[in-house]
Motif scaffolding. Sequence first.
Motif, PDB file in Angstrom:
ATOM      1  N   ILE A   1       0.825  -1.205   0.051  1.00  0.00           N
ATOM      2  CA  ILE A   1      -0.047  -0.063   0.114  1.00  0.00           C
ATOM      3  C   ILE A   1       0.991   1.161  -0.164  1.00  0.00           C
ATOM      4  CG2 ILE A   1      -1.919   1.246   1.069  1.00  0.00           C
ATOM      5  CD1 ILE A   1      -2.724  -1.518   0.136  1.00  0.00           C
ATOM      6  N   TYR A   2       1.040   2.012  -1.170  1.00  0.00           N
ATOM      7  CA  TYR A   2       1.830   3.321  -1.342  1.00  0.00           C
ATOM      8  C   TYR A   2       0.870   4.401  -0.853  1.00  0.00           C
ATOM      9  CZ  TYR A   2       4.393   6.682  -3.634  1.00  0.00           C
ATOM     10  OH  TYR A   2       5.124   8.076  -3.784  1.00  0.00           O
ATOM     11  N   MET A   3       1.550   5.124   0.046  1.00  0.00           N
ATOM     12  CA  MET A   3       1.044   6.533   0.484  1.00  0.00           C
ATOM     13  C   MET A   3       1.953   7.448   1.187  1.00  0.00           C
ATOM     14  SD  MET A   3      -1.510   5.367   3.769  1.00  0.00           S
ATOM     15  CE  MET A   3      -2.113   3.780   2.942  1.00  0.00           C
ATOM     16  N   SER A   4       1.543   8.555   1.186  1.00  0.00           N
ATOM     17  CA  SER A   4       2.162   9.578   1.997  1.00  0.00           C
ATOM     18  C   SER A   4       2.190   9.355   3.350  1.00  0.00           C
ATOM     19  CB  SER A   4       1.841  10.997   1.719  1.00  0.00           C
ATOM     20  OG  SER A   4       0.452  11.192   2.342  1.00  0.00           O
ATOM     21  N   ASN A   5       3.122   9.862   4.039  1.00  0.00           N
ATOM     22  CA  ASN A   5       3.074   9.787   5.573  1.00  0.00           C
ATOM     23  C   ASN A   5       1.873  10.397   6.220  1.00  0.00           C
ATOM     24  OD1 ASN A   5       4.312  10.993   8.647  1.00  0.00           O
ATOM     25  ND2 ASN A   5       4.696   8.550   7.925  1.00  0.00           N
ATOM     26  N   TYR A   6       1.537  11.442   5.659  1.00  0.00           N
ATOM     27  CA  TYR A   6       0.448  12.203   6.020  1.00  0.00           C
ATOM     28  C   TYR A   6      -0.866  11.326   5.998  1.00  0.00           C
ATOM     29  CZ  TYR A   6      -3.313  15.861   6.529  1.00  0.00           C
ATOM     30  OH  TYR A   6      -4.566  16.356   6.994  1.00  0.00           O
ATOM     31  N   MET A   7      -1.119  10.605   4.959  1.00  0.00           N
ATOM     32  CA  MET A   7      -2.354   9.893   4.708  1.00  0.00           C
ATOM     33  C   MET A   7      -2.152   8.631   5.710  1.00  0.00           C
ATOM     34  SD  MET A   7      -4.418  11.333   2.661  1.00  0.00           S
ATOM     35  CE  MET A   7      -5.390  10.049   2.268  1.00  0.00           C
TER      36      MET A   7
ATOM     37  N   ALA B   1      -3.812  -2.699   7.586  1.00  0.00           N
ATOM     38  CA  ALA B   1      -2.540  -3.452   8.414  1.00  0.00           C
ATOM     39  C   ALA B   1      -2.589  -4.661   9.026  1.00  0.00           C
ATOM     40  CB  ALA B   1      -2.200  -2.383   9.347  1.00  0.00           C
ATOM     41  N   SER B   2      -4.089  -4.891   9.587  1.00  0.00           N
ATOM     42  CA  SER B   2      -4.089  -6.178   9.953  1.00  0.00           C
ATOM     43  C   SER B   2      -4.591  -7.557   9.308  1.00  0.00           C
ATOM     44  CB  SER B   2      -5.580  -6.078  11.151  1.00  0.00           C
ATOM     45  OG  SER B   2      -5.348  -4.991  11.956  1.00  0.00           O
ATOM     46  N   ALA B   3      -4.768  -7.016   8.018  1.00  0.00           N
ATOM     47  CA  ALA B   3      -4.728  -7.793   6.887  1.00  0.00           C
ATOM     48  C   ALA B   3      -3.641  -8.430   6.133  1.00  0.00           C
ATOM     49  CB  ALA B   3      -5.763  -7.487   5.619  1.00  0.00           C
ATOM     50  N   GLY B   4      -2.401  -7.680   6.682  1.00  0.00           N
ATOM     51  CA  GLY B   4      -1.218  -7.961   6.400  1.00  0.00           C
ATOM     52  C   GLY B   4      -0.693  -7.355   4.820  1.00  0.00           C
ATOM     53  N   TYR B   5      -1.357  -6.457   4.660  1.00  0.00           N
ATOM     54  CA  TYR B   5      -0.834  -5.544   3.405  1.00  0.00           C
ATOM     55  C   TYR B   5       0.427  -4.427   3.762  1.00  0.00           C
ATOM     56  CZ  TYR B   5      -4.799  -7.047   1.118  1.00  0.00           C
ATOM     57  OH  TYR B   5      -5.910  -7.842   0.440  1.00  0.00           O
ATOM     58  N   PRO B   6       1.399  -4.575   3.553  1.00  0.00           N
ATOM     59  CA  PRO B   6       2.604  -3.988   4.029  1.00  0.00           C
ATOM     60  C   PRO B   6       2.514  -2.501   3.556  1.00  0.00           C
ATOM     61  CG  PRO B   6       3.325  -5.996   2.727  1.00  0.00           C
ATOM     62  CD  PRO B   6       1.757  -5.682   2.493  1.00  0.00           C
ATOM     63  N   LEU B   7       3.325  -1.388   4.113  1.00  0.00           N
ATOM     64  CA  LEU B   7       3.126  -0.141   3.837  1.00  0.00           C
ATOM     65  C   LEU B   7       4.478   0.229   2.991  1.00  0.00           C
ATOM     66  CD1 LEU B   7       2.282   2.702   4.320  1.00  0.00           C
ATOM     67  CD2 LEU B   7       3.570   2.819   6.252  1.00  0.00           C
ATOM     68  N   TRP B   8       4.081   1.009   1.860  1.00  0.00           N
ATOM     69  CA  TRP B   8       5.197   1.694   1.013  1.00  0.00           C
ATOM     70  C   TRP B   8       5.035   3.233   1.710  1.00  0.00           C
ATOM     71  CZ3 TRP B   8       5.699   1.024  -4.947  1.00  0.00           C
ATOM     72  CH2 TRP B   8       7.216   1.617  -5.275  1.00  0.00           C
TER      73      TRP B   8
ATOM     74  N   GLY C   1       5.805  -0.020  11.042  1.00  0.00           N
ATOM     75  CA  GLY C   1       7.120   0.241  10.387  1.00  0.00           C
ATOM     76  C   GLY C   1       6.739   0.202   8.933  1.00  0.00           C
ATOM     77  N   ALA C   2       7.616   0.305   8.211  1.00  0.00           N
ATOM     78  CA  ALA C   2       7.403   0.029   6.595  1.00  0.00           C
ATOM     79  C   ALA C   2       8.322  -0.764   6.032  1.00  0.00           C
ATOM     80  CB  ALA C   2       7.783   1.407   5.853  1.00  0.00           C
ATOM     81  N   LEU C   3       7.601  -1.277   4.692  1.00  0.00           N
ATOM     82  CA  LEU C   3       8.695  -2.388   3.923  1.00  0.00           C
ATOM     83  C   LEU C   3       9.300  -1.454   2.946  1.00  0.00           C
ATOM     84  CD1 LEU C   3       9.163  -5.344   3.123  1.00  0.00           C
ATOM     85  CD2 LEU C   3       7.136  -5.209   1.585  1.00  0.00           C
ATOM     86  N   LEU C   4       8.788  -0.597   2.384  1.00  0.00           N
ATOM     87  CA  LEU C   4       9.604   0.418   1.589  1.00  0.00           C
ATOM     88  C   LEU C   4       9.436   1.960   2.048  1.00  0.00           C
ATOM     89  CD1 LEU C   4       8.832  -1.166  -2.071  1.00  0.00           C
ATOM     90  CD2 LEU C   4      11.031  -0.593  -1.138  1.00  0.00           C
ATOM     91  N   TYR C   5      10.298   2.578   1.714  1.00  0.00           N
ATOM     92  CA  TYR C   5      10.464   3.996   2.063  1.00  0.00           C
ATOM     93  C   TYR C   5      10.929   4.919   1.010  1.00  0.00           C
ATOM     94  CZ  TYR C   5      11.661   8.197   4.677  1.00  0.00           C
ATOM     95  OH  TYR C   5      12.098   9.462   5.029  1.00  0.00           O
ATOM     96  N   GLN C   6      10.132   5.715   0.444  1.00  0.00           N
ATOM     97  CA  GLN C   6      10.353   6.573  -0.700  1.00  0.00           C
ATOM     98  C   GLN C   6      10.791   7.874   0.067  1.00  0.00           C
ATOM     99  OE1 GLN C   6       8.006   8.862  -4.080  1.00  0.00           O
ATOM    100  NE2 GLN C   6       8.541   6.707  -4.576  1.00  0.00           N
ATOM    101  N   TYR C   7      12.144   8.297   0.055  1.00  0.00           N
ATOM    102  CA  TYR C   7      12.585   9.337   0.819  1.00  0.00           C
ATOM    103  C   TYR C   7      12.784  10.744   0.002  1.00  0.00           C
ATOM    104  CZ  TYR C   7      17.189   7.843  -0.331  1.00  0.00           C
ATOM    105  OH  TYR C   7      18.293   7.553  -0.966  1.00  0.00           O
TER     106      TYR C   7
END
Length: 226
Positions: free
Chosen positions: A19-25, A35-42, A70-76
């Motif tokens: 799931i790709y999204m901004s930190n604000y969102m 998150a509970s369903a196991g979809y990782p955060l980008w 936590g995050a699996l991927l981080y676009q910085y």
Amino acid sequence: MGRSGRNSGYELTRVKPLIYMSNYMANHLDWNAVASAGYPLWNAYYYAYGTPMGYNPDAPLPQKLGPWGGALLYQYTSEGRLPGYNGYLDLDVFYGDSGDWDRYAREEGSVEPPLPDPVPQPQPTITYRIKRGDTLSKIAVRYGTTVAVLAQLNGIANPNRIYVGQVIRIPVDSSGPVQPTYYVVKRGDTLSGIAARFGTTYQRLMQLNGIRNPNLIYVGQRLRIN
């Protein structure tokens, strides 16, 4: 079948997408069910917006990451510069290795292949934040290393172009003996989140603490950080 009469991507592939999204969102909507369903955060968060920078695997991940922790991927950054490409790039950090990526991309319920032979771990590093008046050569002298090593380690194409606030990595053996630092795991902690907080990698924490599964840590566990 969904309401539209079409199968969802997960039903077709049995692979849960990131799931790709901004930190604000991530922090201003309720994502607990996702998150509970196991979809990782980008996660996307530009900590030094407006500042061109090279690849930085120790880019400071935001502390608040919604229900994921936590995050699996981080676009910085969207203003990344890498040798060989004349333009800006989106740069990301993946908190894992090729084996981790294969496991995330594997169909749920499929048999995991045997683990590959261990590979040599990269040289441990510490992080340093550039201050006013610093130059790469001064930092190299201070830590007993070379400009070439620092430039290669941090993806710096032009050693004369560093900026105040930039975080770079320095080989651990360049700074002399390091006193061990320990951390006690708290509720909601993840190994990748702890690693980001202390400017290291979760692989390094696994190595220091004899952890085989990065997803299995427990509240009250005492982890060595360096």
